[in-house]
Design a protein around this motif. Structure first.
Motif, PDB file in Angstrom:
ATOM      1  N   PRO A 193      -5.355  -5.581   2.619  1.00  0.00           N
ATOM      2  CA  PRO A 193      -5.133  -4.154   2.883  1.00  0.00           C
ATOM      3  C   PRO A 193      -3.832  -3.658   2.259  1.00  0.00           C
ATOM      4  CG  PRO A 193      -4.491  -5.433   4.789  1.00  0.00           C
ATOM      5  CD  PRO A 193      -5.035  -6.422   3.785  1.00  0.00           C
ATOM      6  N   VAL A 194      -3.627  -3.959   0.964  1.00  0.00           N
ATOM      7  CA  VAL A 194      -2.331  -3.706   0.326  1.00  0.00           C
ATOM      8  C   VAL A 194      -2.076  -2.216   0.132  1.00  0.00           C
ATOM      9  CG1 VAL A 194      -0.958  -4.091  -1.753  1.00  0.00           C
ATOM     10  CG2 VAL A 194      -2.310  -5.944  -0.793  1.00  0.00           C
ATOM     11  N   ARG A 195      -3.092  -1.467  -0.227  1.00  0.00           N
ATOM     12  CA  ARG A 195      -2.888  -0.043  -0.505  1.00  0.00           C
ATOM     13  C   ARG A 195      -2.308   0.687   0.704  1.00  0.00           C
ATOM     14  NH1 ARG A 195      -6.021   4.959  -0.639  1.00  0.00           N
ATOM     15  NH2 ARG A 195      -5.548   6.150  -2.542  1.00  0.00           N
ATOM     16  N   SER A 196      -2.898   0.467   1.868  1.00  0.00           N
ATOM     17  CA  SER A 196      -2.416   1.142   3.078  1.00  0.00           C
ATOM     18  C   SER A 196      -1.011   0.667   3.450  1.00  0.00           C
ATOM     19  CB  SER A 196      -3.389   0.916   4.237  1.00  0.00           C
ATOM     20  OG  SER A 196      -3.534  -0.466   4.505  1.00  0.00           O
TER      21      SER A 196
ATOM     22  N   LEU B 110       6.235   2.831   1.583  1.00  0.00           N
ATOM     23  CA  LEU B 110       6.844   3.795   0.670  1.00  0.00           C
ATOM     24  C   LEU B 110       7.166   5.099   1.395  1.00  0.00           C
ATOM     25  CD1 LEU B 110       7.720   4.043  -2.224  1.00  0.00           C
ATOM     26  CD2 LEU B 110       5.414   4.792  -2.848  1.00  0.00           C
ATOM     27  N   LEU B 111       6.312   5.504   2.303  1.00  0.00           N
ATOM     28  CA  LEU B 111       6.589   6.686   3.110  1.00  0.00           C
ATOM     29  C   LEU B 111       7.876   6.513   3.910  1.00  0.00           C
ATOM     30  CD1 LEU B 111       5.609   9.468   4.276  1.00  0.00           C
ATOM     31  CD2 LEU B 111       4.497   8.139   6.100  1.00  0.00           C
ATOM     32  N   GLN B 112       8.117   5.297   4.376  1.00  0.00           N
ATOM     33  CA  GLN B 112       9.326   5.036   5.159  1.00  0.00           C
ATOM     34  C   GLN B 112      10.590   5.285   4.315  1.00  0.00           C
ATOM     35  OE1 GLN B 112       8.768   4.633   8.194  1.00  0.00           O
ATOM     36  NE2 GLN B 112      10.280   3.395   9.252  1.00  0.00           N
TER      37      GLN B 112
ATOM     38  N   PRO C 134      14.409   6.984   9.757  1.00  0.00           N
ATOM     39  CA  PRO C 134      13.149   6.753  10.486  1.00  0.00           C
ATOM     40  C   PRO C 134      13.260   5.587  11.457  1.00  0.00           C
ATOM     41  CG  PRO C 134      13.000   5.800   8.303  1.00  0.00           C
ATOM     42  CD  PRO C 134      14.352   6.468   8.383  1.00  0.00           C
ATOM     43  N   THR C 135      12.489   5.678  12.490  1.00  0.00           N
ATOM     44  CA  THR C 135      12.319   4.536  13.389  1.00  0.00           C
ATOM     45  C   THR C 135      10.922   3.990  13.141  1.00  0.00           C
ATOM     46  OG1 THR C 135      11.346   5.816  15.183  1.00  0.00           O
ATOM     47  CG2 THR C 135      13.752   5.719  15.080  1.00  0.00           C
ATOM     48  N   ARG C 136      10.536   3.024  13.941  1.00  0.00           N
ATOM     49  CA  ARG C 136       9.176   2.511  13.797  1.00  0.00           C
ATOM     50  C   ARG C 136       8.238   3.237  14.761  1.00  0.00           C
ATOM     51  NH1 ARG C 136       9.481  -2.931  13.215  1.00  0.00           N
ATOM     52  NH2 ARG C 136       7.433  -3.083  14.150  1.00  0.00           N
ATOM     53  N   GLU C 137       8.748   4.297  15.390  1.00  0.00           N
ATOM     54  CA  GLU C 137       7.937   4.996  16.379  1.00  0.00           C
ATOM     55  C   GLU C 137       6.974   5.983  15.725  1.00  0.00           C
ATOM     56  OE1 GLU C 137       8.163   3.870  19.430  1.00  0.00           O
ATOM     57  OE2 GLU C 137       9.770   2.571  18.693  1.00  0.00           O
ATOM     58  N   GLU C 138       7.234   6.336  14.453  1.00  0.00           N
ATOM     59  CA  GLU C 138       6.348   7.278  13.783  1.00  0.00           C
ATOM     60  C   GLU C 138       4.998   6.615  13.502  1.00  0.00           C
ATOM     61  OE1 GLU C 138      10.523   8.497  12.755  1.00  0.00           O
ATOM     62  OE2 GLU C 138       9.414   6.637  12.538  1.00  0.00           O
ATOM     63  N   VAL C 139       3.956   7.145  14.115  1.00  0.00           N
ATOM     64  CA  VAL C 139       2.619   6.580  13.940  1.00  0.00           C
ATOM     65  C   VAL C 139       1.818   7.501  13.031  1.00  0.00           C
ATOM     66  CG1 VAL C 139       0.497   5.875  15.081  1.00  0.00           C
ATOM     67  CG2 VAL C 139       2.706   5.504  16.208  1.00  0.00           C
ATOM     68  N   VAL C 140       1.457   6.994  11.872  1.00  0.00           N
ATOM     69  CA  VAL C 140       0.725   7.778  10.890  1.00  0.00           C
ATOM     70  C   VAL C 140      -0.778   7.598  11.052  1.00  0.00           C
ATOM     71  CG1 VAL C 140       0.302   8.074   8.424  1.00  0.00           C
ATOM     72  CG2 VAL C 140       2.634   7.723   9.246  1.00  0.00           C
ATOM     73  N   GLY C 141      -1.187   6.393  11.434  1.00  0.00           N
ATOM     74  CA  GLY C 141      -2.615   6.120  11.559  1.00  0.00           C
ATOM     75  C   GLY C 141      -3.226   5.680  10.233  1.00  0.00           C
ATOM     76  N   LYS C 142      -4.521   5.596  10.210  1.00  0.00           N
ATOM     77  CA  LYS C 142      -5.229   5.078   9.038  1.00  0.00           C
ATOM     78  C   LYS C 142      -5.567   6.208   8.067  1.00  0.00           C
ATOM     79  CE  LYS C 142      -7.191   1.284  11.733  1.00  0.00           C
ATOM     80  NZ  LYS C 142      -8.415   0.597  12.193  1.00  0.00           N
ATOM     81  N   LEU C 143      -4.532   6.648   7.373  1.00  0.00           N
ATOM     82  CA  LEU C 143      -4.702   7.759   6.439  1.00  0.00           C
ATOM     83  C   LEU C 143      -4.996   7.308   5.009  1.00  0.00           C
ATOM     84  CD1 LEU C 143      -1.899  10.321   7.402  1.00  0.00           C
ATOM     85  CD2 LEU C 143      -4.346  10.532   7.779  1.00  0.00           C
ATOM     86  N   ALA C 144      -4.517   6.128   4.638  1.00  0.00           N
ATOM     87  CA  ALA C 144      -4.540   5.717   3.231  1.00  0.00           C
ATOM     88  C   ALA C 144      -5.936   5.782   2.624  1.00  0.00           C
ATOM     89  CB  ALA C 144      -3.953   4.323   3.083  1.00  0.00           C
TER      90      ALA C 144
END
Length: 580
Positions: free
Chosen positions: A446-449, A455-457, A467-477
């Protein structure tokens, strides 16, 4: 410990736990890291510090071989020019330490081999198996089929009529146990929503059960694989290894933590999904005392289920919060006397079960089994390891989880690991929740995601805030065509201005970091290779705890499910000694 082989079993378990702990300690900083921070914290240096040669060797491998290393299937000896990859060889050997390393007697490759090891009797296949595919999806069908077969066998062998299903949710397992196998089942869940859903599903399924039986019998008869009796009875409940019921398992109103693991989604095409079953090999194990004990129970109970009417439901779902302090005997007796047919008493023995016991619920069930005299056997499948509380997790850690009851920690449970003050950590437990077998089946990582999120971080750190690790983006990739779209959707979801940066500025990050994708792959593969090892540490600790208890006759791990269909595939099965 009553079993004559228990001491040898405990010594074997201690030896394996020692190996697991030593290997974990060597790579603990890598396993406790997270790929979200890969670029912002230069996480590849963690692996460089532990084993720089491993990084170099992994970079030589093709994508196909990297997947095999991650899934524990890389055979460097057959790779010709790769035969010098000694560090990958060591990694594969270390990461291969798993539940199966316990060997015969403590870990079984499937339920068939476990049943064969414990019983001298072979079971008849001349039965009608109901597969109500209209009521469940493929994953749930597979899980209920396999677990209900093992649970029904345990009940027959130990002369048990009653089952208590902890964290029963919508009653998938419970309803099938009662309708297909004639068991009296109490399903306990902490959500009223689930209890109501279970009652409604039970009502609908019971109403249609005769039709399911009739259709199953006709299909079997057409195939020439089963014959019915003169009276036309459609079911012999001794051995039905199949599916159960199904309404949507995901409920937005669900509040219990154990339901978080039930992520399977109903397929839009459920008419005729045939469950493909792996043919299970039979292996024998010399467990003389246990075999004798089970055989006696089987003889007493061999005809008990042959005439049970498959359409009669004895399932009672109730709402209750269960902790390690719950008096299950009293609870079961009260429910039975008030709501169920029959003459059940508080002292009636029962089988304790749990399909996908999330987080600390697995430890809670284990302790209830030990403390409740009426609980004669236990079978549950642990999952959602990242919700497991740890006694030796530093309290200042933002991942510290408070135990459900004071000093009732989810890990470690065994005195042996408590004495070593073993701490796994949340990210390592998250690693154990992954599904390497599915990656192997898909042939890709699952390298792309992972790359997009890491990279977003970097982008968040440099243009928005630390940023912290609290930001949850979900399965957007997988829903985005490129990193620009991913970034804009992620920023919107996180509440940031998605238009602060231009497409060119966002894409420049992709250009600047794309050459580091290979290092991200190496880091990911090294971590994934240990996923089953970490999972095994959690499971074997529970078996060790059980075998430390005086009344436990047998405690084993059974690989119950196909790991591709259901990645959390291991069941903990335990049986108590009869009181003297």
């Amino acid at each position: 410990m009553a079993d004559v082989e228990s001491q040898n079993g405990i010594e074997q378990i201690h030896k394996l736990l020692d190996e697991l702990v030593v290997t974990f300690d060597q790579y603990k900083h890598v396993l406790r890291a997270n790929t979200v921070d890969f670029f912002t914290h230069n996480r590849i240096e963690l692996l460089h510090k532990v084993n720089p040669a491993l990084v170099n060797e992994l970079r030589k491998l093709t994508q196909e071989d990297l997947v095999k290393v991650a899934c524990g299937k890389f055979d460097y000896s057959e790779k010709g020019s790769y035969s010098s990859l000694t560090e990958i060889s060591k990694l594969s050997q270390q990461a291969s330490i798993s539940c199966e390393s316990l060997g015969r007697g403590l870990c079984f490759k499937n339920s068939a081999s476990y049943i064969q090891a414990c019983s001298e009797h072979s079971e008849s296949n001349d039965t009608v198996i109901v597969k109500p595919k209209e009521f469940m999806n493929l994953k749930k069908s597979h899980e209920v089929e396999e677990m209900s077969h093992l649970c029904s066998w345990l009940c027959r062998s130990l002369c048990l009529d009653q089952v208590i299903d902890i964290g029963s949710g919508k009653g998938y397992l419970s309803q099938y146990l009662t309708l297909q196998y004639g068991l009296q089942v109490i399903g306990i869940d902490s959500s009223d929503t689930n209890t109501h859903g279970a009652k409604e599903r039970s009502r609908k399924l019971t109403r249609h059960w005769k039709a399911f039986l009739r259709r199953a019998a006709e299909e079997k008869k057409k195939d020439g694989t089963v014959s019915t009796t003169k009276q036309g009875k459609l079911i012999d409940k001794q051995m039905l290894p199949d599916s159960c019921d199904n309404l949507p398992s995901h409920d937005p109103a669900k509040v219990t933590i154990e339901e978080r693991c039930k992520t399977s989604v109903l397929s839009s095409d459920r008419n005729r999904i045939e469950l493909q079953q792996e043919s299970l090999g039979i292996s024998s194990t010399d467990h003389t005392d246990l075999q004798t004990h089970m055989a006696e129970g089987y003889s007493k109970n061999s005809d008990k289920y042959a005439d049970v009417k498959g359409h009669t439901s004895s399932f009672q779902p109730v709402t209750a919060f269960v902790s390690s302090a719950t008096d299950l005997t009293h609870l079961a007796g009260t429910i039975a006397d008030g709501d169920m047919e029959g003459n059940l008493q508080q002292s009636d023995p029962f089988l304790l079960v749990g399909l996908h016991t999330c987080g600390d619920l697995a430890a809670t069930i284990t302790k209830l089994f030990i403390d409740c005299p009426s609980a004669k056997a236990m079978c549950y499948v642990p999952c959602c390891y990242h919700f497991v509380s740890e006694e030796f997790e530093p309290r200042e850690s933002r991942f510290w989880i408070e135990p459900p009851q004071p000093d009732q920690w989810g890990f470690p449970m065994s005195c042996y690991l408590k004495s070593k003050m073993v701490n796994i950590g949340r990210d390592a437990k998250m690693l154990a929740c992954l599904a390497p077998e599915r990656m192997d089946a898909n042939g890709e990582l699952p390298v792309r995601s992972l790359y997009f999120r890491a990279l977003l971080q970097v982008l968040l750190k440099e243009h928005y805030r630390i940023p912290t690790r609290e930001e949850v983006v979900g399965k957007l990739a997988n829903k985005c065509k490129d990193f620009v779209e991913y970034t804009r959707r992620a920023l919107t979801k996180l509440g940031f201005d998605p238009n602060k940066l231009s497409d060119e500025e966002i894409n420049q990050y992709n250009l600047d970091y794309s050459e580091k994708i290979d290092l991200l792959k190496v880091f990911t593969v090294a971590r994934l290779a240990f996923s089953r090892m970490v999972e095994s540490l959690l499971h074997i600790d529970k078996v060790c705890f059980l075998l430390e208890q005086p009344l436990v006759r047998s405690a084993v791990i059974v690989k119950l499910f196909d790991a591709v269909q259901s990645p959390r595939c291991y069941a903990i099965v335990a049986i108590k000694d009869s009181p003297r």
